[in-house]
Design an enzyme around this catalytic site. Sequence first.
Site, short mmCIF file in Angstrom:
data_model
loop_
_atom_site.label_atom_id
_atom_site.label_comp_id
_atom_site.label_asym_id
_atom_site.label_seq_id
_atom_site.Cartn_x
_atom_site.Cartn_y
_atom_site.Cartn_z
N ARG A 263 42.38 52.75 53.89
CA ARG A 263 42.16 51.46 53.24
C ARG A 263 40.68 51.33 52.93
NH1 ARG A 263 42.59 47.07 57.27
NH2 ARG A 263 40.38 46.78 56.86
N HIS A 267 41.11 44.20 54.72
CA HIS A 267 42.56 44.02 54.93
C HIS A 267 43.13 43.09 53.86
CE1 HIS A 267 46.35 42.98 56.82
NE2 HIS A 267 45.98 41.73 56.90
N TYR A 276 33.92 45.59 61.67
CA TYR A 276 34.53 46.52 62.63
C TYR A 276 34.49 47.98 62.20
CZ TYR A 276 38.41 45.33 59.43
OH TYR A 276 39.17 45.09 58.32
#
Lengths: 367, 326
Positions: A263, A267, A276
Amino acid sequence: MPPQNDPSNVAAAFSIPFTRYLAVDGSVEEELPDFAHDPAALIPLYRAMVLTRIFDEKAIALQRTGRLGTFPSSLGQEAVGVGAASAMLPEDVLLPSFREQSAQFWRGVTMKEVFLYWGGDERGSNFEGPREDFPVSIPVASHFPHAAGVALAFKLRDEKRAAVCIGGDGATSKGDFYEGLNIAAVWSVPAVFLINDNQWAISVPRQKQTAAQTLAQKAIAAGMPGEQVDGNDVIAVRDAVARALKRARSGNGPTLIEALTYRLTDHTTADDAHRYRSDEEVSQRWKEEPVSRLRNYLVSQDAWNKKDEEQLLSVCKEEVEKSADEYLATEPEPVSEIFDYLFKELPDDLRAQREFAIARIGGNEHD
Amino acid sequence: MTERTLVEAITLALARTMDENEKVLVVGEDVGIDGGVFRATAGLINRFGKDRVRDTPVSETVIAGISVGLAAQGFRPVGEVQFMGFIYPVIDQLLNHASRLRTRTRGRITCPMVIRAPYGGGIHAPEHHSESMEALFTHIPGLRVVIPSSPARAYGLLLAAIRDPDPVVFLEPKRIYRSIKEEVEDTGNAIALDKCQLLRAGRDITLVSWGAMIVETLQAAETLSTEGIEAEVIDVATLKPLDAATILNSVEKTGRCAVIHEAPYTSGFGAEIAARLAEYGLTNLLAPVRRVTGYDVTMPLPKLEHYYMPTAARVVAAARESMEFS
């Protein structure tokens, strides 16, 4: 403890095959499957991935300017959906999770419909194209048992159709993922389960999702074949899904495929992946992304050039803009619609609420 | 004329609908050769075959989840959950999918499925086998919640539930699975959903209940009658969508009401009925609405279960208090 090195003490042994045809730079690693022999035949796949990428960009732009709701981009993962959907027949049924717009577009879901859905309009799931395809499943893995049910319906009617269910790496940690796989294998129904393993479930990396070496091996516990493919190689994804579909249609039951991808963006538009994971990790992964990989291959085969690329980008942008305009020009539904599809016939007890809801906006349904 | 138990009436309705519509399937744990833990599906596998009477692995999620998939494809699955204590994974499927598929696809995909489950206490069952959690389901939009209270009503309501084009949770009062017998003929005549059943006419107080507690409620009505108090007894039958009009009309006549359920007190479905009366029938009330219910406690194991279960005596006492209120 019995001796571990004695083969006669092994109750069962398994392995997980891995498939990749195109290397990261687009060079050919393995002899291509039949459907990929003619490079021209791969151009529709390329086009579908590019279209999805431009759609995602536009969706994010609309969200950032307050004209679309929260949206999950599929940047970097386009090959998973395109590979899967291009292996399917129109009469098959797709049960997608919420990041599989590339597969949905191939199946005939319109860009306007996907804009409508993420823009907050239920009509976006009333697909005019694939009437039996499921709407996206937001609760992770909850649609895996549905795929088993749909596939059972095909089997009971003796139809040569299959259900294709797509979920993420996070989905494989859930009970309903395994429960869906398990029943599909027990009943040997024509289903293909595809894991879009994009390495991140919001902020939780793949390594923290499960201690299992692969996600594909979860198939073994359910009693079906599991295999891994390079999910950024659209040829590998299509090949694996096509083989699994053939298996399903021949009455040999379900398959689990793990497509390794990444990805490349947040998100959703509500997420900030910088919290993160490092930029270094992401830029490293950009080198593996599926669109330039296939383009490099097509160029190396003289099947694609700069002019083709410019033309394609321009046509895709035009299509996306047209769809966005149609979406933006769509009038909201009247308030009555929130009641009118709850049941086939409106129960008496809801009638009063419906009348109240209409009356409180003074009969002006678009208030 | 054939007298049947409630569980036999369930079997009869399942067989009837399977016979009239080949799309009706039965799925669940032990529903095949074993005929279900309460024998509700006894004999169906012999008559309709293993394709249509399907044993599932031990997975309530699968029972509900494959039913969603089958229903979306035009089948009419009837899933059996063995006890209400195991039904909670099913709520995920009912709330997130079955109850909203029609709405979220604007009618493109529908979900005509039934989940059957026995519920309630009083049979000295092990832990997790005796709860009455029907109110949980009544909070889910797009779902019907149906509870029969006699063999004949079980037959007629289950026919209607299976023939209904939308998802239905059909909760069976297992305490009276075999304790009552009545005439049930296999007429194929359904009892309309979304309607309360008037079981006893009376002028003095309205007693509203459902499921197994109808037995105690009718007993209480007989006792009250010997004291000159004539109770009207209403079996709600379909909790959601609620036929509030029948209850409101009755209380307009009697002016008094008690709601009786086995489920815990707080947020039990009795609260919804009391609220409807407060909202739409306040000026007809001559006394506060009474609730005779289980306690807000973890369902006790069999040794103490009898302290939990509402009794006919408690219903009589509540009715007397209501009559004395001025």
